[in-house]
Design a protein around this motif. Structure first.
Motif, mmCIF file in Angstrom:
data_model
loop_
_atom_site.group_PDB
_atom_site.id
_atom_site.type_symbol
_atom_site.label_atom_id
_atom_site.label_comp_id
_atom_site.label_asym_id
_atom_site.label_seq_id
_atom_site.Cartn_x
_atom_site.Cartn_y
_atom_site.Cartn_z
ATOM 1 N N ILE A 3 95.951 -67.280 -13.789
ATOM 2 C CA ILE A 3 95.093 -67.608 -12.907
ATOM 3 C C ILE A 3 94.134 -69.465 -12.684
ATOM 4 N N ALA A 120 87.699 -68.980 -11.382
ATOM 5 C CA ALA A 120 89.231 -68.431 -12.001
ATOM 6 C C ALA A 120 88.712 -67.064 -12.885
ATOM 7 N N LYS A 123 88.012 -64.183 -10.719
ATOM 8 C CA LYS A 123 89.109 -63.849 -10.204
ATOM 9 C C LYS A 123 90.139 -62.823 -10.963
ATOM 10 N N TRP A 124 89.801 -63.356 -12.374
ATOM 11 C CA TRP A 124 90.283 -62.661 -13.506
ATOM 12 C C TRP A 124 89.751 -61.432 -14.386
ATOM 13 N N TRP A 333 93.388 -68.115 -6.978
ATOM 14 C CA TRP A 333 94.526 -67.381 -6.602
ATOM 15 C C TRP A 333 95.420 -67.256 -8.178
ATOM 16 N N THR A 334 96.601 -66.313 -8.307
ATOM 17 C CA THR A 334 96.908 -65.648 -9.267
ATOM 18 C C THR A 334 98.465 -66.458 -9.125
#
Length: 358
Positions: A3, A120, A123-124, A333-334
């Motif tokens: 991530i 980050a 997002k995770w 983003w991942t």
């Protein structure tokens, strides 16, 4: 899975200092600025244990924690620990941090690192926040939890991105006004600006503390200077939107002269020399970015004298930087970590595809 979070650093044109409490609570503040194509990055690799390992690539530092422990803020990568707490990260992971500018550069580095961390981690965790919520959280963690001195602008600039006129109406009451500037004006503005590193790292906390104390003591000149700086931010917005760039450049000079009166720690002989050399060579105005004391100088130079200004500043010891404006804000983003396993890279080139004949 990897991530990643990325947030852009910023340059401020005017209004700096009016976003710091208590001035912004009592009188309201205003900032005009933009983000640039220099970034803070955060990469997270989740693990199946309780070990959290943080790598600061810029400082070649590695710190390890346990996801179940109560973190102690001891000055060792406290931004990371506070972000882990804020988003309730209780799983092992590796965290990698990297920033395109050093602390004390005046580009809002610590706040931008915080935004990239939170982007980050959110997002995770699958946590959805709009830009205001993300900037509010970043401000809360950095300023209120960790007690790091500073204003509101950096977290909002990094999160929203682009050209913004940001108004501060009181505690936690911030309005971000995106500026719709014609592309030709943006291109011309970038062409006429120089970003020069002074060679000095500033300690923003000391300068901000002095500025706040001057305001609290109601020192007449310092208070008047803050009022001028705020008014000039509004004038800069108008001239920029109209495309009156030479007027905008001159307003930078007015703003710099006003800002220096807010604290005697904002400038020093080296900075004054660089600024004076630039003006002698034809620059219309400029300012030191950030709280003051060091970091980067931003100078506005008409295109036909820009090369002369650059030469004079380099001779005086300045270091010119390559940069451009960035209109996007913070992103996350991942990626599939298996695609980035550098231990055993094998690439097959199709036969005949690159058989060139001269």
């Amino acid at each position: 899975m990897i991530i990643r979070g990325r947030a852009p650093l910023r340059v401020s044109f005017g209004g700096g200092g009016t976003d710091v409490e208590p001035y912004c609570v009592e009188h309201g503040g205003a900032i005009i600025g933009s983000t640039i194509n220099k970034y803070a990055y955060c990469s997270i690799l989740p693990k199946e244990n309780d070990q959290i390992t943080v790598h600061s690539l810029d400082f070649d530092m590695t710190v390890k924690y346990n996801a179940k422990e109560n973190y102690v803020y001891d000055g060792k990568l406290d931004l990371v620990k506070a972000a882990l707490n804020a988003l309730d990260i209780n799983q092992g992971c590796e965290v990698y941090l990297q920033c395109d500018a050093p602390p004390g550069s005046g580009l809002g580095t610590s706040s931008t690192v915080m935004v990239s961390l939170l982007m980050a981690m959110a997002k995770w965790k699958g946590v959805t926040m709009d830009a205001y919520e993300m900037a509010d959280l970043a401000y809360h963690v950095e300023r209120e939890v960790l007690g790091i001195s500073g204003g509101y602008q950096d977290q909002y600039a990094a999160t929203f991105g682009g050209f913004n006129f940001i108004e501060f109406h009181g505690k936690n009451d911030v309005v971000v006004n995106p500026l719709r500037i014609k592309k030709d004006i943006i291109h011309e503005l970038q062409y006429n600006l120089l970003l020069c590193y002074t060679g000095n790292i500033h300690v923003s906390a000391n300068i901000i503390s002095d500025q706040v104390n001057n305001y609290k003591k109601k020192e007449t000149d310092a208070v008047a200077a803050m009022t001028e700086v705020k008014a000039l931010a509004y004038a800069m917005k108008d001239e920029l939107l109209k495309g009156n760039l030479n007027s905008f450049g001159k307003l930078l000079d007015y703003g710099w002269n006003s800002k220096k009166r807010m604290s005697n720690k904002i400038t020093n002989p080296k900075i004054d020399e660089l600024y004076e050399e630039a003006v002698k060579a034809g620059a219309l105005g400029g300012k030191l970015l950030g709280a003051g004391g060091g970091g980067y100088l931003l100078m506005y130079c008409p295109y036909n004298v820009k090369h002369k200004v650059a030469e004079r500043m380099e001779k005086a010891g300045g270091q010119l930087a390559d940069w451009n404006f960035e209109l996007r804000g913070a992103q996350a983003w991942t990626m599939d970590s298996n695609r980035w396993d550098y231990q055993d890279i094998k690439v097959q080139i199709p036969e005949g595809r690159f058989d060139f004949k001269l």
